[in-house]
Design an enzyme around this catalytic site. Sequence first.
Site, PDB file in Angstrom:
ATOM      1  N   SER A 124     -28.789  16.934   1.806  1.00  0.00           N
ATOM      2  CA  SER A 124     -27.697  16.133   1.244  1.00  0.00           C
ATOM      3  C   SER A 124     -27.385  14.891   2.070  1.00  0.00           C
ATOM      4  O   SER A 124     -27.416  14.911   3.304  1.00  0.00           O
ATOM      5  CB  SER A 124     -26.441  16.997   1.144  1.00  0.00           C
ATOM      6  OG  SER A 124     -25.334  16.170   0.884  1.00  0.00           O
ATOM      7  N   LYS A 151     -20.409  25.069  -8.713  1.00  0.00           N
ATOM      8  CA  LYS A 151     -19.363  24.230  -9.320  1.00  0.00           C
ATOM      9  C   LYS A 151     -18.498  24.990 -10.336  1.00  0.00           C
ATOM     10  O   LYS A 151     -17.308  24.711 -10.465  1.00  0.00           O
ATOM     11  CB  LYS A 151     -19.976  23.001  -9.985  1.00  0.00           C
ATOM     12  CG  LYS A 151     -20.493  21.977  -8.974  1.00  0.00           C
ATOM     13  CD  LYS A 151     -21.005  20.741  -9.675  1.00  0.00           C
ATOM     14  CE  LYS A 151     -21.515  19.731  -8.670  1.00  0.00           C
ATOM     15  NZ  LYS A 151     -21.962  18.492  -9.289  1.00  0.00           N
ATOM     16  N   GLY A 174     -29.108  16.574 -21.543  1.00  0.00           N
ATOM     17  CA  GLY A 174     -28.768  17.706 -20.679  1.00  0.00           C
ATOM     18  C   GLY A 174     -27.398  18.252 -21.012  1.00  0.00           C
ATOM     19  O   GLY A 174     -26.509  17.504 -21.440  1.00  0.00           O
ATOM     20  N   ARG A 225     -32.521  20.614 -24.375  1.00  0.00           N
ATOM     21  CA  ARG A 225     -33.661  21.476 -24.721  1.00  0.00           C
ATOM     22  C   ARG A 225     -33.147  22.690 -25.500  1.00  0.00           C
ATOM     23  O   ARG A 225     -33.690  23.059 -26.534  1.00  0.00           O
ATOM     24  CB  ARG A 225     -34.348  21.890 -23.410  1.00  0.00           C
ATOM     25  CG  ARG A 225     -35.581  22.693 -23.561  1.00  0.00           C
ATOM     26  CD  ARG A 225     -36.237  22.907 -22.224  1.00  0.00           C
ATOM     27  NE  ARG A 225     -35.367  23.623 -21.277  1.00  0.00           N
ATOM     28  CZ  ARG A 225     -35.718  23.937 -20.037  1.00  0.00           C
ATOM     29  NH1 ARG A 225     -36.909  23.599 -19.582  1.00  0.00           N
ATOM     30  NH2 ARG A 225     -34.884  24.589 -19.251  1.00  0.00           N
ATOM     31  N   TYR A 232     -31.914  10.839  -7.878  1.00  0.00           N
ATOM     32  CA  TYR A 232     -32.253   9.656  -7.097  1.00  0.00           C
ATOM     33  C   TYR A 232     -33.416   9.984  -6.184  1.00  0.00           C
ATOM     34  O   TYR A 232     -33.638  11.141  -5.828  1.00  0.00           O
ATOM     35  CB  TYR A 232     -31.046   9.140  -6.293  1.00  0.00           C
ATOM     36  CG  TYR A 232     -30.455  10.160  -5.362  1.00  0.00           C
ATOM     37  CD1 TYR A 232     -29.419  10.975  -5.780  1.00  0.00           C
ATOM     38  CD2 TYR A 232     -30.947  10.302  -4.071  1.00  0.00           C
ATOM     39  CE1 TYR A 232     -28.880  11.927  -4.938  1.00  0.00           C
ATOM     40  CE2 TYR A 232     -30.413  11.255  -3.222  1.00  0.00           C
ATOM     41  CZ  TYR A 232     -29.379  12.066  -3.658  1.00  0.00           C
ATOM     42  OH  TYR A 232     -28.859  13.008  -2.831  1.00  0.00           O
TER      43      TYR A 232
END
Length: 284
Positions: free
Chosen positions: A24, A75, A141, A166, A230
């Site tokens: 991270s 999360k 997504g 999907r 990224y």
Amino acid sequence: MTDLFEFKAAKRNFALIGNPVSHSKSPVIHKAFALQCEKNIEYDLIQVDVGGFDQAVSHFSAHGGAGLNITAPFKVEAWQMCQREGNALTERGELAESINTLSFREDGSVLGDNTDGIGLVRDIEDNLGHTISGKRILLIGAGGASRGAIGPLLQASPSHLHIVNRTAQKATQLASHFQSRGEVSGGSLDSDTNTFDLIINATAAGLSGKLPGIDPQNVGANSAIYDMMYSNEPTTFMKWALDQGAAHAVDGLGMLVEQAAEAFRQWHDVAPDTSSVIASLRKQ
Ligand code: ATR
């Protein structure tokens, strides 16, 4: 005794909890903000095993921790924690049902927020200069990354937001969850073959070098492409979209810095400058 001129406010402790977390950039970003804003902080990475989230948060808070960022796979657990008696959620955190920022309050309770979506919108509008208002947006997504983005995207008033996935059912469910917030629909990856002004990839397909699988007709000469992933080089999805003739394609480094800036603002009550931090991360 401390000399007045040597006195520094006590260090406040922050960390990112997830699994994995070792790669991270959050410590570098938060320490750069802290330097800019003259805040004395520590920012650590804490890898937690699945099943150990609640205990890890309680331990961090009990030892004087001031705030936490939360990443995959915790999360949703963070959101569940904030729903418990005594804790609190910001409106966007409650709507997203997914939390990336926890603040520990003096009374021992926890406030949960999701700063991912506002980070995305700020990167698109403020840093990249695209307008969301009145535009047709395709969001690919329907996992945690997508959930956080939908509320703030709708708040920026696109003419339409179409979510594809999907597993189509997850996209239609997400669209109904956000129905009252704006013009939003959901479907399978090929459910709308028109061109979109802005296409955002929020899938995990790129992690294994795969494309998310949308219809090439979605990409037009004026389409802007945003990949939430990224990397040092253009991502697989960016390269594919540019090959289809897209006007611009960017990765999610700016979103990463902007979501961190919004968490930093909550914890320290000051908004850091993000452009210098994005530029220095790009150089690395
Ligand atoms: P995150 O929290 O990063 O969003 P997630 O909740 O596991 O992670 O969601 C991953 C998303 O990437 C999902 O939308 C997933 O699609 P499914 O719901 O059908 O699983 C999508 N995804 C992962 N691999 C993919 C691939 N190879 N092609 C297309 N979509 C993919």
